[in-house]
Write a protein that holds these residues in place. Structure first.
Motif, PDB file in Angstrom:
ATOM      1  N   LEU A  72       0.884  -1.158   0.000  1.00 29.29           N
ATOM      2  CA  LEU A  72       0.000   0.000   0.000  1.00 29.29           C
ATOM      3  C   LEU A  72       0.925   1.212   0.000  1.00 29.29           C
ATOM      4  O   LEU A  72       1.413   1.632   1.045  1.00 29.29           O
ATOM      5  CB  LEU A  72      -0.925  -0.008   1.223  1.00 29.29           C
ATOM      6  N   ALA A  73       1.212   1.718  -1.185  1.00 32.20           N
ATOM      7  CA  ALA A  73       2.208   2.773  -1.348  1.00 32.20           C
ATOM      8  C   ALA A  73       1.553   4.139  -1.225  1.00 32.20           C
ATOM      9  O   ALA A  73       0.544   4.409  -1.876  1.00 32.20           O
ATOM     10  CB  ALA A  73       2.898   2.632  -2.695  1.00 32.20           C
ATOM     11  N   CYS A  74       2.128   4.989  -0.401  1.00 32.31           N
ATOM     12  CA  CYS A  74       1.527   6.274  -0.070  1.00 32.31           C
ATOM     13  C   CYS A  74       2.346   7.425  -0.656  1.00 32.31           C
ATOM     14  O   CYS A  74       3.576   7.367  -0.677  1.00 32.31           O
ATOM     15  CB  CYS A  74       1.464   6.445   1.445  1.00 32.31           C
ATOM     16  N   ALA A  75       1.667   8.464  -1.098  1.00 24.84           N
ATOM     17  CA  ALA A  75       2.359   9.622  -1.657  1.00 24.84           C
ATOM     18  C   ALA A  75       1.577  10.898  -1.383  1.00 24.84           C
ATOM     19  O   ALA A  75       0.353  10.879  -1.275  1.00 24.84           O
ATOM     20  CB  ALA A  75       2.555   9.455  -3.162  1.00 24.84           C
ATOM     21  N   VAL A  76       2.321  11.996  -1.270  1.00 28.40           N
ATOM     22  CA  VAL A  76       1.728  13.330  -1.268  1.00 28.40           C
ATOM     23  C   VAL A  76       1.760  13.817  -2.702  1.00 28.40           C
ATOM     24  O   VAL A  76       2.836  13.996  -3.280  1.00 28.40           O
ATOM     25  CB  VAL A  76       2.504  14.289  -0.353  1.00 28.40           C
ATOM     26  N   THR A  77       0.601  14.014  -3.303  1.00 31.63           N
ATOM     27  CA  THR A  77       0.544  14.316  -4.736  1.00 31.63           C
ATOM     28  C   THR A  77       0.630  15.801  -5.049  1.00 31.63           C
ATOM     29  O   THR A  77       0.819  16.171  -6.208  1.00 31.63           O
ATOM     30  CB  THR A  77      -0.738  13.734  -5.357  1.00 31.63           C
TER      31      THR A  77
END
Length: 218
Positions: free
Chosen positions: A67-72
């Motif tokens: 479950l890869a998380c990013a600030v877009t």
């Protein structure tokens, strides 16, 4: 040039699958876009992608899911510099992730959400345990420290040769990719996008390239 580097800060929340659920085939994926607590109206500034695309050898059970998380929509700005006149030499890249504290706050929020997803049914039914950051890492200061230590780039670099108006001293190219002060030279790639888009950059770059190509061929 090279002063406005941006990329999406990225963190891998990894789970080992139960052995009865670790076939890894077919590869599955899902995307979640949502807004952080500090998002501007209408913005979706957090991204979580769920995928089987990870080497199953990293898991003690023989299968894993990310479950890869990013600030877009990051606020932090980095820089890019040439380290040598040798074109084969690696450049000096400083992402400066979390230079703006709000970026870290929002990535922590995204990871906390992904952990809630990973600990909820039906996903919980196929998960053996959390590998990263791991069950010993709580959702407070320990999680923040773990994210800072293990954050990666999403490899969506933009804005090192940004387009802009003549009145913008940081703009390197005009709206059609023409490099200011240099004859017959244009740049047409993600580096001319003035601010990083809140999605993978390939579609945006294709759109920019097709628009500039149409202008040149008109």
């Amino acid at each position: 040039m090279g002063n406005r580097l941006q990329d999406h800060p990225f963190f891998y929340n990894v789970y080992a699958l139960k052995r009865e659920a670790n076939s890894m085939k077919p590869a599955a994926g899902a995307l979640v876009w949502t807004r952080s607590q500090s998002a501007a109206p209408g913005d979706l500034d957090l991204h979580i992608s769920g995928t089987h695309l990870i080497d199953p050898k990293v898991s003690p059970t023989g299968g894993a899911i990310v479950l890869a998380c990013a600030v877009t929509l990051p606020k932090s700005v980095g820089r890019l510099r040439l380290s040598s006149r040798d074109p084969r030499a690696e450049p000096d890249i400083r992402y400066n992730f979390f230079d703006d504290q709000n970026d870290l706050d929002r990535l922590v929020e995204a990871v906390q959400l992904s952990r809630r997803i990973g600990r909820s049914a039906p996903l919980l039914d196929v998960i053996d345990h959390e590998m990263a950051p791991g069950n010993t890492v709580d959702d407070g200061k320990a999680l923040r420290a773990n994210i800072v230590s293990n954050a990666a780039a999403y490899l969506h670099p933009t804005s090192t040769v940004p387009m802009g108006a003549d009145s913008d001293p940081t703009a390197v190219v005009d709206a059609w990719g023409k490099v200011r002060g240099v004859e017959a030279l244009r740049v047409v790639d993600a580096s001319i996008i003035p601010d990083i888009p809140s999605a993978a950059t390939n579609v945006t770059t294709i759109m920019v390239a097709e628009r500039i190509a149409a202008k040149l061929s008109a």
